[in-house]
Design an enzyme around this catalytic site. Structure first.
Site, PDB file in Angstrom:
ATOM      1  N   ARG A 236       0.851  -1.186   0.000  1.00  0.00           N
ATOM      2  CA  ARG A 236       0.000   0.000   0.000  1.00  0.00           C
ATOM      3  C   ARG A 236       0.891   1.242   0.000  1.00  0.00           C
ATOM      4  O   ARG A 236       1.948   1.268   0.642  1.00  0.00           O
ATOM      5  CB  ARG A 236      -0.900   0.052   1.250  1.00  0.00           C
TER       6      ARG A 236
ATOM      7  N   GLU B  35      -4.246   7.407  -5.239  1.00  0.00           N
ATOM      8  CA  GLU B  35      -4.448   6.651  -6.484  1.00  0.00           C
ATOM      9  C   GLU B  35      -5.719   7.126  -7.188  1.00  0.00           C
ATOM     10  O   GLU B  35      -6.761   7.228  -6.541  1.00  0.00           O
ATOM     11  CB  GLU B  35      -4.542   5.158  -6.174  1.00  0.00           C
TER      12      GLU B  35
ATOM     13  N   HIS C 125      -1.668  -0.246  -9.438  1.00  0.00           N
ATOM     14  CA  HIS C 125      -2.291  -1.099  -8.413  1.00  0.00           C
ATOM     15  C   HIS C 125      -2.832  -2.371  -9.079  1.00  0.00           C
ATOM     16  O   HIS C 125      -4.014  -2.703  -8.974  1.00  0.00           O
ATOM     17  CB  HIS C 125      -3.408  -0.359  -7.671  1.00  0.00           C
TER      18      HIS C 125
HETATM   19  P1  NAD Z   1      -1.237 -11.020   5.509  1.00  0.00           P
HETATM   20  O1  NAD Z   1      -2.139 -10.491   6.572  1.00  0.00           O
HETATM   21  O2  NAD Z   1      -1.255 -12.474   5.201  1.00  0.00           O
HETATM   22  O3  NAD Z   1       0.289 -10.624   5.847  1.00  0.00           O
HETATM   23  C1  NAD Z   1       0.675  -9.407   6.394  1.00  0.00           C
HETATM   24  C2  NAD Z   1       1.773  -9.681   7.411  1.00  0.00           C
HETATM   25  O4  NAD Z   1       2.319  -8.437   7.856  1.00  0.00           O
HETATM   26  C3  NAD Z   1       1.287 -10.431   8.662  1.00  0.00           C
HETATM   27  O5  NAD Z   1       2.050 -11.603   8.839  1.00  0.00           O
HETATM   28  C4  NAD Z   1       1.495  -9.425   9.790  1.00  0.00           C
HETATM   29  O6  NAD Z   1       1.861 -10.044  11.014  1.00  0.00           O
HETATM   30  C5  NAD Z   1       2.626  -8.583   9.230  1.00  0.00           C
HETATM   31  N1  NAD Z   1       2.727  -7.257   9.832  1.00  0.00           N
HETATM   32  C6  NAD Z   1       1.728  -6.399  10.164  1.00  0.00           C
HETATM   33  N2  NAD Z   1       2.250  -5.263  10.660  1.00  0.00           N
HETATM   34  C7  NAD Z   1       3.599  -5.402  10.649  1.00  0.00           C
HETATM   35  C8  NAD Z   1       4.684  -4.565  11.031  1.00  0.00           C
HETATM   36  N3  NAD Z   1       4.482  -3.351  11.552  1.00  0.00           N
HETATM   37  N4  NAD Z   1       5.954  -5.033  10.868  1.00  0.00           N
HETATM   38  C9  NAD Z   1       6.175  -6.274  10.360  1.00  0.00           C
HETATM   39  N5  NAD Z   1       5.169  -7.126   9.994  1.00  0.00           N
HETATM   40  C10 NAD Z   1       3.908  -6.682  10.119  1.00  0.00           C
HETATM   41  O7  NAD Z   1      -1.558 -10.157   4.217  1.00  0.00           O
HETATM   42  P2  NAD Z   1      -1.160 -10.501   2.690  1.00  0.00           P
HETATM   43  O8  NAD Z   1      -2.262 -11.255   2.051  1.00  0.00           O
HETATM   44  O9  NAD Z   1       0.212 -11.048   2.636  1.00  0.00           O
HETATM   45  O10 NAD Z   1      -1.189  -9.021   2.084  1.00  0.00           O
HETATM   46  C11 NAD Z   1      -0.291  -8.024   2.562  1.00  0.00           C
HETATM   47  C12 NAD Z   1      -0.737  -6.661   2.072  1.00  0.00           C
HETATM   48  O11 NAD Z   1      -0.555  -6.601   0.655  1.00  0.00           O
HETATM   49  C13 NAD Z   1      -2.245  -6.395   2.260  1.00  0.00           C
HETATM   50  O12 NAD Z   1      -2.523  -5.884   3.539  1.00  0.00           O
HETATM   51  C14 NAD Z   1      -2.552  -5.412   1.161  1.00  0.00           C
HETATM   52  O13 NAD Z   1      -2.475  -4.085   1.645  1.00  0.00           O
HETATM   53  C15 NAD Z   1      -1.446  -5.642   0.134  1.00  0.00           C
HETATM   54  N6  NAD Z   1      -2.013  -6.162  -1.120  1.00  0.00           N
HETATM   55  C16 NAD Z   1      -1.761  -5.457  -2.270  1.00  0.00           C
HETATM   56  C17 NAD Z   1      -2.294  -5.921  -3.468  1.00  0.00           C
HETATM   57  C18 NAD Z   1      -2.012  -5.199  -4.755  1.00  0.00           C
HETATM   58  O14 NAD Z   1      -2.846  -5.219  -5.645  1.00  0.00           O
HETATM   59  N7  NAD Z   1      -0.869  -4.577  -4.914  1.00  0.00           N
HETATM   60  C19 NAD Z   1      -3.099  -7.073  -3.498  1.00  0.00           C
HETATM   61  C20 NAD Z   1      -3.293  -7.779  -2.310  1.00  0.00           C
HETATM   62  C21 NAD Z   1      -2.746  -7.297  -1.119  1.00  0.00           C
END
Ligand code: NAD
Length: 327
Positions: free
Chosen positions: A233, A262, A285
Site C-alpha cells: 500500500r 491513487e 495497483h
Molecule cells: P497477511 O495479513 O497475510 O500478511 C501481512 C503480514 O504483515 C502479517 O504476517 C502481519 O503479522 C505482518 N505485519 C503487520 N504489521 C507489521 C509490522 N508493523 N511489521 C512487520 N510485519 C507486520 O496479508 P497478505 O495477504 O500477505 O497481504 C499483505 C498486504 O498486501 C495487504 O494488507 C494489502 O495491503 C497488500 N495487497 C496489495 C495488493 C495489490 O494489488 N498490490 C493485493 C493484495 C494485497
C-alpha cells in the site's frame, strides 16, 4: 430475503454464486460514488466491496448489515473499527490474490535488476552495444529483505529462494518454523538488517502502525545501490524520502504498484517526480490483476457473505476476528 450490494464490478462467477441462492437478492451498483452507495446501502445485509471507501457514515445507513466482504485482503478502505463495534465481521478473500501479487513483485524485481526498460530502449534505438554498460545485478547470492511474512511475503520468499537469494523475513508475528522451512532468516525487527540489504520488499498491511514505516531513516540505511519494491500500500512508504534517495543516487531503483494517492494526481510534485524517473518501474495497483486472482477473489468475496449468513464464516477469512464485539 437477504439483500447484498456489490459496490463495484466483479467476476460474473462471484455474482452467480449469490444469485443461485433463492434467499438472496443481489443489487449491483452502476457506480461507486458515495451518493450512489448512500442510496443503495439502507436495508442491505451484506456488502461486497473492492476499493470504494466504506466509511462509518455510509455503513451506518444499514441497520440490517451483517457482513462487509472485501474483494481482496487489504481493509484500509473500510472503517473496520466501526464494524467491529457493531459486531459485524469484515471478511477477506484470504490467499485469493497472493500468487498474483508475488508474481508482480518478482516481475518488478527482475525488470529492475536486469535493467529491462533500458535494454528494451537500446534495441529499439539500434544501440546493441549498450549491453556492455547496462550490466545486471544477479539475484543469486543477493540479499532480499521482506517486511511482512504473511500470505504474499511467503510466496515472494519461496520464489526468491528458488532464485538462490539470501532471504531475511521480518514480521511482528513471525512464524519461525515456516521461515526455517523456506530457508529464510527470520527477524522480528527489520531495522537490524538494513545495511546488508540489496532489495527491500514491503508486504505489510497499511494501518496506524505501518504508515510511513519505510521512512527516510530506513531507506538511507539500505546498502548503496539497493532497490525498493512496494506492492502493498502506498502510505506505508514515505514517497518523498524515496524520491530523495533516488535523486541522490543512494538507491538504484524502485518498483511501485501502489501510491499514497491513487491514481497519482498531476499536481502532486513528489508523485509526478517519481513517475518521471527512468529508474522507477510502475504499475497501476495491478498486483491482483490476473485472470485467476480476479475470479478467485470474486468467488471468495461472495462465498464469505453466504458463509456469514449461514453462520460458518471461516476464522482465517475474518479480518476483525480479534476485535469483533458480540452483537
Ligand atoms: P497477511 O495479513 O497475510 O500478511 C501481512 C503480514 O504483515 C502479517 O504476517 C502481519 O503479522 C505482518 N505485519 C503487520 N504489521 C507489521 C509490522 N508493523 N511489521 C512487520 N510485519 C507486520 O496479508 P497478505 O495477504 O500477505 O497481504 C499483505 C498486504 O498486501 C495487504 O494488507 C494489502 O495491503 C497488500 N495487497 C496489495 C495488493 C495489490 O494489488 N498490490 C493485493 C493484495 C494485497
Amino acid at each position: 430475503m437477504k439483500r447484498v450490494l456489490v459496490s463495484e464490478p466483479i467476476h460474473e462467477d462471484g455474482i452467480e454464486l449469490l444469485r443461485v441462492r433463492d434467499d438472496v437478492e443481489v443489487i449491483l451498483a452502476d457506480n461507486s460514488d458515495p451518493t450512489t452507495l448512500a442510496r443503495l446501502i439502507p436495508g442491505v445485509h451484506g456488502i461486497a466491496v473492492r476499493t470504494a471507501k466504506m466509511n462509518a457514515d455510509l455503513l451506518s445507513l444499514s441497520e440490517d448489515l451483517e457482513v462487509v466482504s472485501r474483494h481482496g485482503v487489504g481493509c484500509d478502505n473500510v472503517d473496520v473499527a466501526h464494524l467491529s463495534k457493531r459486531g459485524i465481521p469484515v471478511a477477506i478473500a484470504a490467499g485469493a490474490n497472493s500468487t498474483s501479487v508475488a508474481e508482480l513483485t518478482f516481475a518488478m524485481m527482475l525488470t529492475l535488476t536486469r535493467r529491462l526498460r533500458d535494454l528494451d530502449q537500446a534495441v529499439r534505438a539500434n544501440n546493441f552495444s549498450a549491453r556492455s554498460k547496462l550490466l545486471a545485478m544477479e539475484l543469486e547470492g543477493s540479499n532480499l529483505l521482506i517486511i511482512g511474512f504473511g500470505r504474499i511475503g511467503r510466496k515472494v520468499a519461496a520464489r526468491a529462494r528458488a532464485f538462490g537469494m539470501n532471504v531475511t523475513v521480518a514480521d511482528i508475528e513471525l512464524d519461525h518454523t515456516l521461515a526455517n522451512e523456506l530457508g529464510c532468516k527470520g527477524v522480528e525487527d527489520f531495522q537490524s538488517n538494513l545495511s546488508n540489504t540489496d532489495i527491500l520488499s514491503i508486504h505489510v498491511p497499511l494501518n496506524d502502525s505501518t504508515r510511513h514505516l519505510v521512512s527516510d531513516q530506513i531507506l538511507s540505511q539500505l546498502k548503496p545501490g539497493a532497490i525498493l519494491l512496494n506492492c502493498a500500500r502506498g502510505g506505508i512508504l514515505d514517497e518523498a524520502a524515496l524520491l530523495k534517495v533516488l535523486e541522490n543516487g543512494h538507491l538504484a531503483g524502485a518498483g511501485l504498484d501502489v501510491f499514497s494517492i491513487e491514481p497519482p494526481p498531476p499536481n502532486n510534485p513528489i508523485l509526478r517526480a517519481l513517475l518521471a524517473r527512468e529508474d522507477v518501474v510502475l504499475a497501476p495497483h495491478a498486483g491482483a490483476a490476473s485472470t485467476g486472482a480476479m475470479r478467485a477473489m470474486a468467488i471468495m468475496a461472495a462465498q464469505n457473505i453466504l458463509d456469514c449468513f449461514d453462520g460458518v464464516l471461516k476464522p482465517h477469512c475474518t479480518f476483525n476476528l480479534k476485535t469483533l464485539e458480540p452483537r
